[in-house]
Design a protein around this motif. Structure first.
Motif, short mmCIF file in Angstrom:
data_model
loop_
_atom_site.label_atom_id
_atom_site.label_comp_id
_atom_site.label_asym_id
_atom_site.label_seq_id
_atom_site.Cartn_x
_atom_site.Cartn_y
_atom_site.Cartn_z
N SER A 1 41.26 -59.47 -77.20
CA SER A 1 40.88 -60.49 -76.02
C SER A 1 41.22 -60.00 -74.73
O SER A 1 42.19 -59.37 -74.66
N HIS A 2 40.03 -60.19 -73.90
CA HIS A 2 40.35 -59.65 -72.45
C HIS A 2 39.63 -60.39 -71.35
O HIS A 2 38.80 -61.00 -71.61
N ARG A 3 40.12 -60.19 -70.31
CA ARG A 3 39.63 -60.79 -68.92
C ARG A 3 38.53 -59.83 -68.29
O ARG A 3 38.00 -60.51 -67.50
N ARG A 4 38.59 -58.77 -68.70
CA ARG A 4 37.86 -57.74 -67.81
C ARG A 4 37.55 -56.24 -68.41
O ARG A 4 37.95 -56.31 -69.62
N GLY A 5 36.64 -55.65 -68.07
CA GLY A 5 36.41 -54.40 -68.77
C GLY A 5 37.36 -53.34 -68.53
O GLY A 5 38.51 -53.24 -67.86
N ILE A 6 36.81 -52.35 -68.83
CA ILE A 6 37.43 -50.88 -68.65
C ILE A 6 36.63 -49.91 -68.80
O ILE A 6 35.65 -49.80 -69.97
#
Length: 533
Positions: A215-220
């Motif tokens: 789960s994540h709120r932004r990319g990379i």
């Protein structure tokens, strides 16, 4: 400021606090000059994060952790990694390297283990009193100078989830993830997009978790370790880095954009990322480390992992609601959400700071508090993609020369003006990334200062002044290898200047380039690695 009168190094007591890669090379560089230096380490062994412990309250890397920087870039300037050793060290191999470094330079007699620093206070205009505890005994000791190498991984950052008490499964931070086999047949939600998240996901898949959601709120930005048949950290030679530094000096914000585009394009070409995985948009590389993983994207592609939206709240004993409205059923939640820096009050007073500012400390060159620049150095306030050994060694050479009084530092008000200018730059380019802002440096400019302070001769001999051109005319093939081959840490010990020269540096540089060619082919076009289409 002109160097103030100094006691001879042999009569100057220095305390190095922290026994990780930075603290070890600080001790070595100080002893090399002749300082009466001692290292204080609270644990029962050296190695810092790389000294694995299964204690959930001790922050270390995983036993399975693989270094993200190759041996060609992550080594000390006068302690080479052999040609027969792997390109990327495991946790155990890197710890062994650090221990061999300590033994080779006889650092253990000057190291006090199981020693906790309780306070540091100004004892007189020219010294510091350090209160320590060893077992049950408290001791007060006087030192002329102090090096802080305690690291930035202090307090786990765990988000507060609404209705968290309802959850009947296990909730833990990545720092407490020590036994992946205990998650067999469990449904696990990993929160965060980072190198740590990638490592933990790989371990969960390998140990047969029933399902793994990330789960994540932004990319990379995400890259494999080997791209176009060479380690990805070798893409920028010293020549390329010098050109980049020149562009950054003329147009610092524009240069950041160019680097971001290059990294994003490389990531896309390596992986052909599915938009559903949520890698875009990615935060800037200058504040967020690139994810280096050979397993994360392939596991998303084969379904071993599933990318989901950011966590919103706990619904019941096993159900988590996500920000896109979806609900998932899990048995455990692992937060890979980084750390807070929590300096004790005595340290905050020494380092200074700005209320509400993005950068909590006032450090000249991200190392020296202006008021105490001749007696205090901090070795963990930078974030680079380089290997910790390489950059720490260069910084420690600089610190040793400053402490010796061999390098002229600006007056205190000039240092403060430069800090203000750096903070304005941070505010301008990183206002949306406050968490990482304290450790950001303008790399080309910062490295040039370190080389000047350390007295390596690199700026002069490998720059574009008359000495640099003369070196090229005098030894064109050798200069071409230094500028176009591996930008090796050994270069910092190559030239005769203020810091100690290592006579083996030239041979080590040649052998590193030969090893790279042997492994990856002429021009590094050998077999294996991720091809860019």
């Amino acid at each position: 400021m002109p160097p103030s009168p100094q006691k001879p190094p042999s009569e100057t007591k220095v305390a190095v606090i922290g026994g990780g890669p930075q603290g070890l090379c600080a001790l070595k560089n100080l002893l090399e000059i002749g300082f009466d230096a001692i290292l204080l380490e609270q644990r029962d062994r050296i190695g810092g994060l790389w000294a694995y412990s299964d204690d959930p309250n001790t922050v270390t890397v995983l036993e399975s952790t693989l270094a993200n920087v190759s041996k060609y870039k992550n080594c000390y300037s006068d302690f080479p990694i052999g040609k027969d050793e792997p390109v990327y060290y495991t946790q155990a191999q890197f710890l062994d390297y650090l221990e061999r470094y300590a033994d080779s330079f006889n650092l253990r007699p000057q190291t006090q283990l199981n020693t906790t620093v309780l306070s540091i206070s100004k004892s007189n205009p020219h010294g510091w009193t350090i209160k320590t505890q060893n077992s049950s005994q408290e001791t007060f000791s006087h030192f002329d100078k102090v090096v802080l190498a305690t690291g930035a991984y202090h307090t786990p950052s765990i988000p507060t989830l609404p209705n968290a008490p309802l959850f009947t499964g296990q909730i833990l931070h990545s720092s407490a993830f020590k036994h992946p086999a205990s998650f067999i047949n469990k449904r696990v939600l990993v929160v965060g997009f980072s190198n740590t998240a990638a490592d933990i996901c790989a371990e969960l898949v390998a140990h047969h978790a029933a399902s793994v959601l990330v789960s994540h709120r932004r990319g990379i930005h995400v890259l494999p370790r080997i791209v176009n048949n060479k380690p990805v950290d070798l893409f920028a030679s010293r020549r390329v880095a010098s050109i980049g530094a020149a562009i950054a000096a003329l147009a610092p914000v524009k240069s950041l954009g160019l680097v971001e585009k290059a990294v994003a394009d490389l990531s896309e070409k390596c992986w052909e990322l599915d938009p559903a995985w949520g890698f875009r948009p990615a935060p800037p590389r200058i504040t967020n480390r690139v994810m280096l993983s050979d397993t994360f994207v392939p596991q998303l592609r084969d379904g071993s992992l599933k990318s989901v939206a950011n966590v919103k709240q706990i619904v019941d004993g096993e159900t988590v609601e996500l920000e896109d409205g979806a609900r998932v059923v899990v048995d455990a939640i692992v937060f890979c959400t980084g750390y807070h820096r929590r300096d004790p009050q005595f340290l905050a007073e020494i380092l200074g700071g700005e209320e509400g500012g993005l950068v909590p400390h006032r450090l000249y060159q991200n190392i020296f508090p202006p008021k105490y620049a001749e007696s205090v150095a901090v070795l963990d306030s930078w974030q680079l993609g380089s290997g910790i050994c390489e950059v720490a060694d260069l910084a420690c050479m600089a610190v040793a020369q400053v402490f010796k009084g061999a390098f002229e530092m600006p007056e205190e008000d000039c240092m403060n003006k430069e800090i203000d200018a750096h903070h304005r730059w941070v505010d301008m380019v990183l206002s949306k990334e406050p968490a990482a802002a304290p450790k950001v440096v303008q790399e080309g400019k910062w490295r040039a200062w370190l080389h000047a302070a350390a007295g390596t001769g690199v700026n002069e001999n490998l720059g574009y002044g008359w000495k640099g051109w003369w070196f090229w005319v005098w030894q064109p093939r050798w200069c071409s290898l230094l500028m176009g081959g591996i930008d090796s840490p050994y270069i910092a010990r190559l030239f005769e200047r203020r810091r100690r020269k290592w006579e083996g540096a030239g041979r080590a540089i040649v052998e590193a380039n030969e090893d790279l060619e042997r492994r990856f082919g002429k021009g590094h076009e050998g077999k294996g690695g991720k091809k860019i289409k």
